[in-house]
Design a protein around this motif. Structure first.
Motif, mmCIF file in Angstrom:
data_model
loop_
_atom_site.group_PDB
_atom_site.id
_atom_site.type_symbol
_atom_site.label_atom_id
_atom_site.label_comp_id
_atom_site.label_asym_id
_atom_site.label_seq_id
_atom_site.Cartn_x
_atom_site.Cartn_y
_atom_site.Cartn_z
ATOM 1 N N ASP A 1 -8.430 -5.896 -7.860
ATOM 2 C CA ASP A 1 -8.587 -6.455 -6.519
ATOM 3 C C ASP A 1 -9.935 -6.114 -5.900
ATOM 4 O O ASP A 1 -10.189 -6.440 -4.732
ATOM 5 N N THR B 1 -1.036 3.860 -4.790
ATOM 6 C CA THR B 1 -1.133 2.392 -4.788
ATOM 7 C C THR B 1 -1.108 1.864 -3.361
ATOM 8 O O THR B 1 -1.939 1.025 -2.967
ATOM 9 N N GLU B 2 -0.178 2.376 -2.554
ATOM 10 C CA GLU B 2 -0.056 1.925 -1.167
ATOM 11 C C GLU B 2 -1.291 2.302 -0.354
ATOM 12 O O GLU B 2 -1.813 1.476 0.406
ATOM 13 N N SER C 1 -4.401 2.934 -1.411
ATOM 14 C CA SER C 1 -5.577 2.155 -1.825
ATOM 15 C C SER C 1 -5.473 0.715 -1.361
ATOM 16 O O SER C 1 -6.479 0.093 -0.994
ATOM 17 N N ASP C 2 -4.255 0.163 -1.345
ATOM 18 C CA ASP C 2 -4.068 -1.195 -0.825
ATOM 19 C C ASP C 2 -4.409 -1.264 0.662
ATOM 20 O O ASP C 2 -5.047 -2.226 1.126
ATOM 21 N N GLU C 3 -3.976 -0.249 1.419
ATOM 22 C CA GLU C 3 -4.279 -0.212 2.844
ATOM 23 C C GLU C 3 -5.782 -0.116 3.087
ATOM 24 O O GLU C 3 -6.324 -0.791 3.975
ATOM 25 N N GLU D 1 -7.425 -3.421 2.417
ATOM 26 C CA GLU D 1 -7.203 -4.381 3.501
ATOM 27 C C GLU D 1 -8.139 -4.118 4.665
ATOM 28 O O GLU D 1 -8.700 -5.043 5.275
#
Length: 314
Positions: free
Chosen positions: A28, A302-303, A305-307, A310
């Protein structure tokens, strides 16, 4: 007992610049290339310093975002530094994953990491503990004393007072006065224009410290140098204030909270997997003597790094 104090921002920057020519990203677009190298530097510090020195406590000290008390004195402090957008997302992950090595992660708004390191070094000394600072930052060399050692993670060796003397021409406590005279372009303060390292060292050896030098500036035999010191006295005093580390930070975590704990393979190896890294999970699995196949990607990393991704993309 010994407290290992890691200049985590310095280590992360070193890891970043050593890997920036071979950048890697998650699918991503999340940058990941410096994280494994950062953790590798921390692990080696634990091996080189932690075990021989019998480290019982450890903390990875990070710089917070935003300004600190030095900006109140000098608004342009560190304003000339450039920031690669790939660095900050990785710093946030470094702060989390270093816990997987059993090390507390510490930062405090309004204070630089160096100030926290100075404060914890003093606390350790007052508690009868030894302290080892892991850094290549010259600013931290002023803390070198019998109860506080400095370890260079790039050379993987301890720094001695003779090393400091040979490099700067002054002993560790005089480094802020030295910087006040010559300036520090990295931190964005000029010192006294026209005063170089050799002259600064010679003056401090003769007069001892900045205030004594300024008070006796009229006795300086070289007319041009004498004029520079007299004209630049106030500027030098400001620069010294910026260079001296604050060892009285009201830290919220005491030494007991910095006790060195056992590694957390699920966080460390699972976190590296969550970032899509291929090489480093196996490296740390071998070091921790665990089977990497038994550890799934860490959902918390994972959560997180996703935040971050974003926020960066917003």
């Amino acid at each position: 007992m010994t407290l290992l104090l890691l200049d985590a921002n310095g280590l992360a920057h070193r890891a970043f610049h050593s890997t920036a020519s071979n950048r890697s990203y998650r699918e991503d677009g999340f940058p990941t290339f410096a994280i494994g190298r950062f953790l590798d530097l921390v692990y080696k510090a634990l091996i080189d310093v932690g075990r021989p020195q019998c480290a019982t406590h450890a903390a990875a000290i990070f710089d917070p975002r935003g300004k600190n008390w030095r900006h109140d004195l000098a608004p342009d402090y560190k304003s000339g530094r450039s920031h690669d957008p790939d660095l900050r997302p990785q710093l946030r992950l470094c702060r989390e994953l270093v816990k997987g090595l059993g090390i507390a992660s510490v930062q405090m708004v309004g204070y630089e990491a160096d100030d926290l390191i100075a404060t914890y070094a003093r606390h350790a000394e007052e508690a009868g503990m030894g302290a080892v600072i892991c850094s290549i930052d010259k600013d931290l060399l002023q803390l070198l004393r019998p109860a506080v050692a400095v370890y260079n993670p790039m050379k993987r060796s301890m720094v001695s007072e003779d090393d400091v003397l040979n490099r700067f021409g002054v002993m560790p406590p005089a480094i802020p006065c030295f910087q006040a005279l010559v300036g520090d372009t990295t931190d964005g303060y000029a010192g006294i224009p026209g005063v170089g390292p050799k002259a600064a060292a010679e003056l401090l050896v003769e007069y001892g410290d900045l205030e004594t030098l300024i008070a006796n500036a009229a006795s300086i035999t070289k007319p041009a140098l004498r004029a520079k010191i007299i004209a630049g006295a106030d500027q030098a005093r400001l620069c010294r204030r910026l260079a001296v580390l604050d060892d009285a930070v009201p830290v919220r975590r005491d030494l007991d909270d910095l006790e060195l704990r056992g590694a957390d393979p699920d966080l460390l190896i699972g976190g590296l997997k969550a970032l899509g890294l291929i090489h480093w999970p196996g490296v740390f699995a071998e070091r921790l003597q665990v089977d990497p196949r038994s550890i799934p990607p860490h959902p918390g990393i994972t959560e997180l790094s996703d935040e971050i991704m974003e926020m960066v993309s917003a």
